[in-house]
Design a protein around this motif. Structure first.
Motif, short mmCIF file in Angstrom:
data_model
loop_
_atom_site.label_atom_id
_atom_site.label_comp_id
_atom_site.label_asym_id
_atom_site.label_seq_id
_atom_site.Cartn_x
_atom_site.Cartn_y
_atom_site.Cartn_z
N MET A 1 0.83 -1.18 0.00
CA MET A 1 0.00 0.00 0.00
C MET A 1 0.88 1.26 0.00
SD MET A 1 -3.15 0.95 0.19
CE MET A 1 -4.20 2.23 0.72
N LEU A 2 1.91 1.26 0.81
CA LEU A 2 2.79 2.41 0.85
C LEU A 2 3.52 2.61 -0.47
CD1 LEU A 2 4.28 2.14 4.43
CD2 LEU A 2 2.61 3.78 3.60
N ALA A 3 3.92 1.50 -1.08
CA ALA A 3 4.61 1.61 -2.38
C ALA A 3 3.67 2.17 -3.44
CB ALA A 3 5.14 0.25 -2.81
N ALA A 4 2.41 1.76 -3.43
CA ALA A 4 1.43 2.27 -4.40
C ALA A 4 1.20 3.77 -4.19
CB ALA A 4 0.12 1.51 -4.28
N LEU A 5 1.05 4.18 -2.93
CA LEU A 5 0.86 5.60 -2.65
C LEU A 5 2.09 6.41 -3.04
CD1 LEU A 5 -1.02 5.48 0.76
CD2 LEU A 5 -1.93 6.17 -1.45
N PHE A 6 3.26 5.85 -2.82
CA PHE A 6 4.49 6.52 -3.24
C PHE A 6 4.52 6.70 -4.75
CE2 PHE A 6 8.92 6.29 -4.69
CZ PHE A 6 9.41 7.44 -4.07
N CYS A 7 4.13 5.65 -5.48
CA CYS A 7 4.11 5.74 -6.95
C CYS A 7 3.11 6.80 -7.44
CB CYS A 7 3.78 4.38 -7.55
SG CYS A 7 5.12 3.18 -7.38
N PHE A 8 1.93 6.87 -6.81
CA PHE A 8 0.96 7.91 -7.17
C PHE A 8 1.53 9.30 -6.92
CE2 PHE A 8 -2.55 4.71 -6.68
CZ PHE A 8 -2.95 4.77 -8.01
N ALA A 9 2.19 9.46 -5.78
CA ALA A 9 2.78 10.76 -5.44
C ALA A 9 3.85 11.16 -6.45
CB ALA A 9 3.34 10.74 -4.03
N VAL A 10 4.71 10.20 -6.81
CA VAL A 10 5.77 10.49 -7.79
C VAL A 10 5.16 10.82 -9.15
CG1 VAL A 10 7.68 9.45 -9.08
CG2 VAL A 10 7.55 9.18 -6.60
N LEU A 11 4.15 10.07 -9.56
CA LEU A 11 3.52 10.31 -10.86
C LEU A 11 2.86 11.69 -10.90
CD1 LEU A 11 2.91 8.92 -13.57
CD2 LEU A 11 0.79 8.12 -12.55
#
Length: 101
Positions: A1-11
């Protein structure tokens, strides 16, 4: 979940940064074309034509158009409003639709 949220933030951050220099339409086009080419190159040898064949191709076209439209609106919005407000509005819209009664 944290990795997915990190990816959304980076995108989203990358989209906001690049939208100051490039047209939003070009960014949305590149956002979906590059992964499509990479995934096609990886999956097509294994799956062949079944990768792109679907029984409901009209619905897939509508789905793709809606996704591109939402991406265009989000990147266009992030171009003018601060990142925190744009992200919170985006996620607030999702919680409104999935809220149980």
């Amino acid at each position: 979940m944290l990795a997915a949220l990190f990816c959304f933030a980076v995108l989203d951050t990358t989209g906001k940064y690049l939208s100051q220099r490039y047209p939003v339409g070009v960014l949305v086009w590149a956002r979906y074309l590059v992964p499509a080419i990479v995934l096609g190159a990886v999956l097509y040898p294994r799956m062949g034509r079944t990768l792109v064949v679907t029984a409901r191709w009209r619905l897939q076209i509508v789905r793709a158009a809606l996704l591109a439209g939402v991406s265009f609106l989000i990147m266009g919005g992030l171009r003018t409003i601060p990142m925190a407000e744009g992200t919170s509005l985006f996620f607030m819209g999702r919680t409104q639709k999935t809220k149980k009664k």
